[in-house]
Motif scaffolding. Structure first.
Motif, PDB file in Angstrom:
ATOM      1  N   ILE A   1     -14.236 -69.101 -17.682  1.00  0.00           N
ATOM      2  CA  ILE A   1     -13.683 -67.786 -18.002  1.00  0.00           C
ATOM      3  C   ILE A   1     -12.170 -67.768 -17.731  1.00  0.00           C
ATOM      4  CG2 ILE A   1     -13.631 -65.360 -17.292  1.00  0.00           C
ATOM      5  CD1 ILE A   1     -16.642 -65.553 -16.895  1.00  0.00           C
ATOM      6  N   ILE A   2     -11.797 -68.329 -16.577  1.00  0.00           N
ATOM      7  CA  ILE A   2     -10.368 -68.329 -16.241  1.00  0.00           C
ATOM      8  C   ILE A   2      -9.577 -69.118 -17.270  1.00  0.00           C
ATOM      9  CG2 ILE A   2      -8.667 -69.097 -14.551  1.00  0.00           C
ATOM     10  CD1 ILE A   2     -10.632 -68.371 -12.382  1.00  0.00           C
ATOM     11  N   VAL A   3     -10.104 -70.267 -17.651  1.00  0.00           N
ATOM     12  CA  VAL A   3      -9.406 -71.080 -18.665  1.00  0.00           C
ATOM     13  C   VAL A   3      -9.295 -70.319 -19.971  1.00  0.00           C
ATOM     14  CG1 VAL A   3      -9.584 -73.139 -20.080  1.00  0.00           C
ATOM     15  CG2 VAL A   3     -10.012 -73.286 -17.642  1.00  0.00           C
ATOM     16  N   LEU A   4     -10.391 -69.638 -20.357  1.00  0.00           N
ATOM     17  CA  LEU A   4     -10.360 -68.872 -21.606  1.00  0.00           C
ATOM     18  C   LEU A   4      -9.319 -67.764 -21.535  1.00  0.00           C
ATOM     19  CD1 LEU A   4     -14.109 -68.554 -22.660  1.00  0.00           C
ATOM     20  CD2 LEU A   4     -12.288 -69.862 -23.750  1.00  0.00           C
ATOM     21  N   VAL A   5      -9.227 -67.132 -20.368  1.00  0.00           N
ATOM     22  CA  VAL A   5      -8.209 -66.089 -20.202  1.00  0.00           C
ATOM     23  C   VAL A   5      -6.809 -66.685 -20.393  1.00  0.00           C
ATOM     24  CG1 VAL A   5      -7.104 -64.580 -18.509  1.00  0.00           C
ATOM     25  CG2 VAL A   5      -9.583 -64.567 -18.769  1.00  0.00           C
ATOM     26  N   GLU A   6      -6.607 -67.859 -19.781  1.00  0.00           N
ATOM     27  CA  GLU A   6      -5.314 -68.532 -19.946  1.00  0.00           C
ATOM     28  C   GLU A   6      -5.001 -68.750 -21.415  1.00  0.00           C
ATOM     29  OE1 GLU A   6      -4.284 -72.111 -17.636  1.00  0.00           O
ATOM     30  OE2 GLU A   6      -6.192 -71.722 -16.641  1.00  0.00           O
ATOM     31  N   ILE A   7      -6.013 -69.305 -22.125  1.00  0.00           N
ATOM     32  CA  ILE A   7      -5.795 -69.622 -23.540  1.00  0.00           C
ATOM     33  C   ILE A   7      -5.513 -68.364 -24.326  1.00  0.00           C
ATOM     34  CG2 ILE A   7      -6.917 -70.524 -25.604  1.00  0.00           C
ATOM     35  CD1 ILE A   7      -8.354 -72.506 -23.787  1.00  0.00           C
ATOM     36  N   ALA A   8      -6.270 -67.307 -24.001  1.00  0.00           N
ATOM     37  CA  ALA A   8      -6.070 -66.059 -24.735  1.00  0.00           C
ATOM     38  C   ALA A   8      -4.663 -65.537 -24.515  1.00  0.00           C
ATOM     39  CB  ALA A   8      -7.101 -65.028 -24.295  1.00  0.00           C
TER      40      ALA A   8
END
Lengths: 382, 368
Positions: B38-45
């Protein structure tokens, strides 16, 4: 390595063919093996129309030949008619005519240089050029209400006198333009890439240029000192002091520089015209039994008969238009309409040399060489 | 401070005091890796949105800069000073019909815009936007950047070939020839920088440029590598495909070059990729030669604010380079393709090699 020939149709819809010109290109990779210009996409039968309209009715059609610089077109035809009918023109009218034509020369060269640089990828010059062109067009608008197609120069004179407030604005324009041309030189001329693109591109010798029937700045770029304003003077040009701008290299760069210099010369001419403008208000000829135009400026076309019949005869009259020698061959059979109108347009004659200019060069060079020839398709196809 | 944004986010969550409860919750379910994802996805977003906003802003900025140079106003109608113009453009492009020419190679034609758009985004992964603001500090960061950028010629060739249009093909061939001949001096002058740092990691390169000489000259590589900087800048502008090197388009010769036949969103993707590229290449120039996010006064700033301030510094420098590229575009004409290749192979590459050689020599001599 063997490579197949590539056939490219450049135009009639293409960003840098300045209208609807079409080039058939046989390419070897990026190099041009053969280039064939295909004309006629803008053919409107102007010469035939000339046979069907009265002399006065045809003048607006001349506006649409070289629509960038319509005053010289007007004048070239009117001059032919005047020579045919032996009409005399008041001095003030001649001054106004030269004023409009030289202003138009500046406008034409601004557009020409601007679109040349835009084709080379530097879009700034055309915007700068159009900024100054706008001022000139506003002057034209003050003079005759139109910005591009004027219908202003009439047999025997001009349509309307100079309005109030025109001269101060013109002086302002002349002063402004002086500085602007320096700006252009700094922007374009000091650029190494521009030199790389223009020098030794599209070279034509003086002999070839003459043989192709080149005239105007394009010919003067090849070192031929030929300017009708100087060597076959008409109107008030004998009284004016100006020099013919000539460069000897014969390449695209020389043609560009000639245009830059001619803008300065035109400014010089304009200043003399402004200084020596006759004070009399007579702007239309009294011949043909019509009262001369006096007093406040009103429509003067009513002073000149809408229908008049020049004596039978033929005349070829030519002037130095911004693009080169513009000639009108008018034959009168003694009726109200010309028997024949033949237009010798500079764009058409200059364009014919394109294949020999660009064979062996690359597409970008074709754009550069074509840009310096300064062609308007309305003038080519007629 | 932190190795990457992931750790920064964890730190912030910890600071607020909600990291441990959340972590415990996921641990209870036995799926603690989900939190990481989730954290990585937030970063990417966040990165994705940032790039899209940047690209939109850049299109507006480009028009405004061009307008400034050309004595015009530029967009003024949509939004304050025309700021919403990119939104309108996007809406217009989405509404356009998506045309695939009858004789085009449908698959490759459709694939090409994606293949050019995705690498344009991937380049941002090892770029340090500020202290701790990096998605992933790869130990081969610079190599990764150069490798990813090298994908775009393939996409361009695909687009040019698949369009089945002579102008497209010529534009594509030009673009590929240009990309190949300018990637070499680009890489060579980047290697000269790597010789100083001894590391390909972008964070290491930036850290090596923090601090000052004599207390006032920042330790940026532009002062150690002036020739390298100039070569890299020229090659970068060629990589971006902008005037005076915009042969892939050269609109006055080849109509629109390799994307002549594209319309609608596919055209928009080329457009977006072009501006994303403009931003990323400028960011790389800043990272390699202008000290990245580091400035001399950064040590006086409270540690909590450093990521933000360094982000600001980085953006200011990047936009300076972008402005230079836009300014250049408005003032110079386009070169000719053979002249460009001549300069690339006969001047830039030898100079880059000499620069590399001299740098290596100086560094080796300094060791004794």
């Amino acid at each position: 390595m063997e490579s197949d020939e590539l056939l490219i149709n450049m135009g009639p819809v293409h960003p840098s063919t300045h209208g609807v010109l079409r080039f058939k290109l046989r390419m070897d990779g990026e190099s041009i093996r053969e280039c064939t210009p295909v004309l006629g996409h803008l053919h409107r039968g102007t010469e035939k129309i000339g046979e069907m309209k009265t002399y006065l009715q045809f003048i607006p059609y001349t506006d649409r030949l070289d629509y960038i610089s319509a005053f010289p077109n007007n004048y070239a035809f009117v001059k032919a008619v005047e020579e045919l009918a032996g009409i005399e023109v008041p001095l003030r009218a001649e001054y106004i005519r030269v004023l409009t034509m030289e202003l138009n020369r500046i406008v034409n060269h601004l557009v020409s240089i601007g679109s040349l640089l835009m084709d080379l990828g530097a879009a700034t010059m055309i915007m700068w050029g159009f900024r100054e062109r706008e001022n000139a067009l506003q002057l034209f608008e003050m003079l005759c209400g139109a910005r591009m197609t004027f219908n202003y120069i009439k047999p025997g004179g001009v349509r309307e006198d100079i309005p109030d407030g025109f001269m101060p604005k013109l002086n302002e324009f002349l002063k402004d333009m002086e500085k602007r041309i320096d700006d252009y030189e700094q922007l374009i001329n000091g650029n190494e890439i521009f030199h790389m693109r223009m020098k030794n591109i599209g070279v034509i010798s003086a002999k070839d240029a003459v043989n192709y029937g080149w005239t105007g700045p394009t010919l003067r770029g090849s070192g031929v000192d030929y300017d009708l304003r100087k060597y076959e003077p008409y109107s008030i040009y004998p009284d004016l002091d100006f020099k013919v701008c000539v460069r000897n290299e014969g390449d695209s760069f020389a043609r560009f520089i000639v245009r830059m210099d001619e803008m300065r010369e035109s400014l010089h001419i304009l200043r003399q015209v402004v200084d020596n403008m006759p004070a009399s208000k007579e702007i239309s000829s009294a011949k043909y039994g019509i009262a001369p135009m006096t007093g406040t400026p009103t429509a003067v076309s009513s002073y000149f008969p809408r229908i008049f019949t020049p004596p039978p005869g033929e005349v070829y009259s030519r002037i130095e238009a911004p693009k080169g020698e513009l000639g009108f061959y008018v034959v009168s059979d003694g009726t109200t309409k010309p028997y024949r109108v033949k237009i010798r347009s500079p764009s058409f004659c200059n364009l014919t040399a394109i294949p020999s200019l660009v064979t062996g060069l690359k597409i970008p060079d074709l754009i550069a060489a074509f840009g310096t020839i300064d062609v308007v398709l309305g003038d080519v196809d007629r | 401070m932190f190795a990457n944004t992931y750790e920064l986010i964890v730190f912030i969550l910890n600071f607020i005091g909600i990291y441990n409860p959340i972590n415990d919750f996921f641990k209870m379910l036995g799926i603690e890796y989900v939190l990481r994802i989730i954290i990585v996805l937030v970063e990417i977003a966040v990165l994705f949105v940032f790039i899209l906003l940047t690209v939109m802003f850049l299109t507006w900025m480009e028009r405004k800069v061009v307008a400034m140079v050309q004595a015009r106003y530029g967009p003024m109608v949509t939004g304050p000073r025309g700021l919403l113009q990119p939104v309108m453009d996007g809406v217009k492009l989405i509404g356009k019909e998506d045309i695939i020419p009858a004789k085009a190679d449908r698959w490759i034609f459709t694939l090409a815009p994606f293949l050019i758009f995705i690498p344009a985004l991937l380049v941002f992964i090892p770029l340090p936007f500020g202290e701790s603001l990096i998605i992933s500090d790869l130990n081969v960061g610079l190599l990764y950047i150069i490798a990813i950028s090298a994908i775009s010629p393939i996409a361009i060739l695909m687009a040019g070939w698949a369009s089945n249009n002579k102008y497209s093909l010529m534009g594509a061939v030009r673009a590929v020839a240009q990309d190949i001949s300018y990637t070499i001096p680009l890489a060579l002058s980047a290697i000269a920088v790597v010789l100083y740092t001894g590391s390909l990691s972008t964070v290491d390169i930036v850290t090596a440029q923090s601090g000052t000489w004599f207390g006032f000259i920042p330790k940026w590589f532009i002062f150690l590598q002036p020739l390298g900087f100039i070569l890299f800048l020229i090659a970068s502008i060629a990589e971006m495909g902008r005037i005076p090197f915009d042969f892939q388009e050269s609109e006055s010769e080849l109509v629109a070059g390799f994307f002549t036949e594209y319309s609608g969103m596919k055209f928009a993707m080329f457009f977006l990729a072009e501006y994303a590229h403009l931003f990323s290449v400028s960011a790389i120039v800043v990272t390699l030669f202008l000290g990245g996010w580091s400035v001399p006064f950064l040590s006086f700033i409270p540690a909590a604010l450093v990521p933000l301030v360094s982000l600001g510094v980085f953006l200011v420098k990047t936009y300076a380079i972008i402005f230079f590229a836009m300014w250049l575009r408005d003032t110079v004409p386009r070169m000719r393709i053979d002249q460009l290749l001549k300069i690339g192979w006969k001047i830039m590459i030898p100079l880059a090699l000499i620069n590399l050689l001299v740098t290596a020599f100086i560094l080796t001599a300094g060791r004794f």
